[in-house]
Design an enzyme around this catalytic site. Structure first.
Site, PDB file in Angstrom:
ATOM      1  N   ARG A 251       8.207  -1.878 -11.411  1.00 18.27           N
ATOM      2  CA  ARG A 251       6.743  -1.961 -11.265  1.00 18.27           C
ATOM      3  C   ARG A 251       6.097  -1.292 -12.469  1.00 18.27           C
ATOM      4  O   ARG A 251       5.586  -0.172 -12.381  1.00 18.27           O
ATOM      5  CB  ARG A 251       6.301  -1.295  -9.954  1.00 18.27           C
ATOM      6  CG  ARG A 251       6.792  -2.063  -8.740  1.00 18.27           C
ATOM      7  CD  ARG A 251       6.479  -1.356  -7.456  1.00 18.27           C
ATOM      8  NE  ARG A 251       5.118  -1.535  -7.011  1.00 18.27           N
ATOM      9  CZ  ARG A 251       4.640  -1.007  -5.883  1.00 18.27           C
ATOM     10  NH1 ARG A 251       5.419  -0.263  -5.119  1.00 18.27           N
ATOM     11  NH2 ARG A 251       3.398  -1.215  -5.531  1.00 18.27           N
TER      12      ARG A 251
ATOM     13  N   CYS B 267      10.697   3.506  -6.889  1.00 22.11           N
ATOM     14  CA  CYS B 267      10.153   2.211  -6.560  1.00 22.11           C
ATOM     15  C   CYS B 267      11.141   1.400  -5.752  1.00 22.11           C
ATOM     16  O   CYS B 267      12.283   1.257  -6.132  1.00 22.11           O
ATOM     17  CB  CYS B 267       9.802   1.582  -7.888  1.00 22.11           C
ATOM     18  SG  CYS B 267       9.878  -0.134  -7.959  1.00 22.11           S
TER      19      CYS B 267
ATOM     20  N   ASP C 170       3.225  -8.659   0.761  1.00 24.22           N
ATOM     21  CA  ASP C 170       3.366  -7.594   1.774  1.00 24.22           C
ATOM     22  C   ASP C 170       3.728  -8.153   3.144  1.00 24.22           C
ATOM     23  O   ASP C 170       4.203  -7.424   4.015  1.00 24.22           O
ATOM     24  CB  ASP C 170       2.059  -6.794   1.896  1.00 24.22           C
ATOM     25  CG  ASP C 170       1.781  -5.993   0.631  1.00 24.22           C
ATOM     26  OD1 ASP C 170       2.723  -5.790  -0.153  1.00 24.22           O
ATOM     27  OD2 ASP C 170       0.631  -5.593   0.436  1.00 24.22           O
TER      28      ASP C 170
ATOM     29  N   LYS D  86      -5.700  -0.270   4.137  1.00 26.36           N
ATOM     30  CA  LYS D  86      -5.008   0.777   3.358  1.00 26.36           C
ATOM     31  C   LYS D  86      -5.262   0.585   1.868  1.00 26.36           C
ATOM     32  O   LYS D  86      -5.639   1.525   1.163  1.00 26.36           O
ATOM     33  CB  LYS D  86      -3.497   0.718   3.623  1.00 26.36           C
ATOM     34  CG  LYS D  86      -2.679   1.517   2.610  1.00 26.36           C
ATOM     35  CD  LYS D  86      -1.197   1.453   2.857  1.00 26.36           C
ATOM     36  CE  LYS D  86      -0.458   0.377   2.113  1.00 26.36           C
ATOM     37  NZ  LYS D  86      -0.097   0.681   0.720  1.00 26.36           N
ATOM     38  N   ASN D  87      -5.047  -0.625   1.386  1.00 26.16           N
ATOM     39  CA  ASN D  87      -5.090  -0.813  -0.066  1.00 26.16           C
ATOM     40  C   ASN D  87      -6.508  -0.745  -0.634  1.00 26.16           C
ATOM     41  O   ASN D  87      -6.677  -0.484  -1.815  1.00 26.16           O
ATOM     42  CB  ASN D  87      -4.354  -2.094  -0.470  1.00 26.16           C
ATOM     43  CG  ASN D  87      -2.838  -1.929  -0.286  1.00 26.16           C
ATOM     44  OD1 ASN D  87      -2.361  -0.799  -0.157  1.00 26.16           O
ATOM     45  ND2 ASN D  87      -2.101  -3.019  -0.264  1.00 26.16           N
TER      46      ASN D  87
ATOM     47  N   ARG E 152       2.932   5.576   6.635  1.00 23.39           N
ATOM     48  CA  ARG E 152       2.132   5.578   5.410  1.00 23.39           C
ATOM     49  C   ARG E 152       1.056   4.505   5.443  1.00 23.39           C
ATOM     50  O   ARG E 152       0.003   4.663   4.826  1.00 23.39           O
ATOM     51  CB  ARG E 152       3.028   5.343   4.182  1.00 23.39           C
ATOM     52  CG  ARG E 152       3.973   6.502   3.918  1.00 23.39           C
ATOM     53  CD  ARG E 152       4.619   6.407   2.559  1.00 23.39           C
ATOM     54  NE  ARG E 152       3.663   5.851   1.632  1.00 23.39           N
ATOM     55  CZ  ARG E 152       3.930   4.906   0.749  1.00 23.39           C
ATOM     56  NH1 ARG E 152       5.129   4.421   0.661  1.00 23.39           N
ATOM     57  NH2 ARG E 152       2.992   4.469  -0.057  1.00 23.39           N
TER      58      ARG E 152
END
Ligand code: EPU
Length: 429
Positions: A122, A117, A305, A22-23, A397
């Protein structure tokens, strides 16, 4: 809104194929606008964040052709806008990568300030500091960040904090700046290396990605390229934690074990057996699990994460464990929900104390963010009885077919409509 119904006391068993990261995907897609030629991205995960990114690109005027389930051909030659739509951008934080990529291609970008957030503050001060050093003028008006640069010029930028987002945004802008940029104290995550490989395939000159200094010699023009997204180490780590926590035996396939070393080491320390092969890892959680301490750090440390799934694993391990969250101030949103399932956890600032070995019981809980949602599902699999996990859109997501993959490992999990849950607005990961 939908919710998952999960039956507990299931030891996961079998093999699961890991999707693309994903990232990485959410950085590579905005990077594609730096060329006017056709780019092909393969191994994209089928998740909401990628779909949103595709909508943003289409809305900007990029022509997109799907090639199979996980590949896309993007032709950004016809881009007509430098301002991605607010309605789409507010759905995902990574849309701020259009600051770097549009600035690189057009010398201008107008991107809404990233929204609410869930993980504590952030800030994006390091992104803005870097853009300014490269010669961009920045104005923040009516919730928009407006960047303009007659000319981007290479510069030396030292990041005050190690930031994945700032590293990516500055790589994008610097790739098109005149002369040499040296980015120091940058993030070293595999996703940074993936972006560097993609930019270089498009004609950029980026060296040093994966170390804490990146050197970029700017180029004037970028060409089309074909690139395969790396495997999602966080998805793989989630299944590895789930295997150990449910006392099962699971093989994660299509992974790069090097990217998972911190996770492999921690799971072994907690007492599960881990077998590492060239492209797969097997976790066997049938032996007794013991308490451990877990500290999150930027790569190659243990990833923040995976702190929420890691907490569930420590809940299943006998004894007192301590977690220290070093990356985000407020990443303990899952704790209250886990307590509803009977977990004994105390949070003091950045530290959480977990009294493990107490059996969890199924309960109705709500996913407060993406990784917390995954953690609650793992907790539900270990618990006695049935759990309902609402707000599953957070999980969608970032996890490609999560319930399908879990079902393939023997879990009893299904999705159903959830009329009762009124989601708070504006939360993004
Ligand atoms: N920070 C600053 N100033 C900045 C930028 C960051 O102070 O200008 C601070 C942040 O507040 C945080 C730390 O630096 O305390 C690290 O933040 P970073 O910028 O590295 O995080 P990010 O780029 O916003 C990415 C991932 C997150 C992941 C973090 C940390 C993407 C799209 N997001 O966020 O992924 O948690 O790095 O590894 O790559 C997720 O996938 O669930 C997720 C939230």
């Amino acid at each position: 809104m939908e919710k998952f119904i999960v039956k507990g006391k299931t030891a996961l068993s079998g093999s699961v194929k890991i999707s693309g990261s994903k990232n990485s995907a959410v950085a590579l897609l905005p990077a594609s606008v730096m060329t006017s030629e056709t780019v092909c991205l393969e191994n994209l995960p089928d998740i909401t964040d990628v779909r949103t990114m595709i909508e943003i690109l289409e809305n900007l005027g990029v022509s997109i052709r799907r090639r199979g389930r996980d590949s896309l051909e993007l032709t950004p030659g016809s881009i007509s806008k430098i301002a991605p739509s607010y309605e789409l951008v507010k759905k995902m934080r990574a849309s701020y990568y259009f600051m770097g990529s549009l600035l690189a291609r057009f010398g201008r970008a107008e991107v809404p300030i990233p929204g609410g957030c869930d993980l504590g503050p952030r800030p994006i001060d390091q992104h803005l500091k870097g853009f300014t050093a490269l010669g961009a003028d920045i104005n923040i008006e009516h919730g928009m960040i407006k960047l303009t640069a007659q000319k981007l010029t290479g510069a030396r930028v030292y990041l005050d904090v190690v930031s994945i987002g700032a590293t990516i945004n500055l790589m994008l802008a610097a790739a098109a700046a005149e002369g040499r940029t040296i980015l120091e104290n940058v993030a070293k995550e595999p996703e940074i290396v993936d972006l560097s490989n993609f930019l270089n395939a498009m004609g950029a000159s980026v060296r040093g990605a994966g170390t804490d200094v990146i050197r970029i010699d700017g180029v004037k023009k970028f060409k089309g390229a074909v690139h395969t997204v790396i495997p999602d180490r966080i998805e793989a780590g989630t299944f590895m934690m789930a295997a150990a926590a449910t006392r099962g035996r699971v093989t994660v396939e299509d992974v790069i074990p090097k990217h998972l070393e911190a996770i492999t080491a921690k799971i072994r320390e907690i007492g599960a057996k881990v077998e590492v092969d060239p492209e797969k890892i097997t976790v066997d959680g049938t032996a007794p699990l013991v308490s451990s301490d877990l500290k999150t750090f930027p790569y190659p440390g243990f990833p923040t994460d995976l702190q929420p799934p890691g907490m569930v694993l420590l809940t299943a391990a006998e004894g007192l464990s301590v977690i220290t969250e070093n990356v985000f101030d407020g990443r303990y949103n899952h704790v209250n929900e886990l307590k509803r399932m009977g977990a004994r956890i105390k949070v003091e600032g950045r530290t959480a104390l977990i009294e493990g070995g107490m059996p969890l019981t199924g309960a109705p809980v709500a996913a407060p963010d993406l990784r917390s949602g995954a953690a609650l599902i793992i907790a539900a699999l270990t618990a006695d009885g049935e759990s309902q996990i609402s707000a599953v859109d957070h999980v969608d997501r970032g996890y490609d077919n999560f319930e399908g993959k879990l079902t393939g490992l023997g879990a009893s999990i299904y999705r159903t409509a959830d009329e009762s849950y009124d989601r708070q607005s504006g939360k993004v990961d």
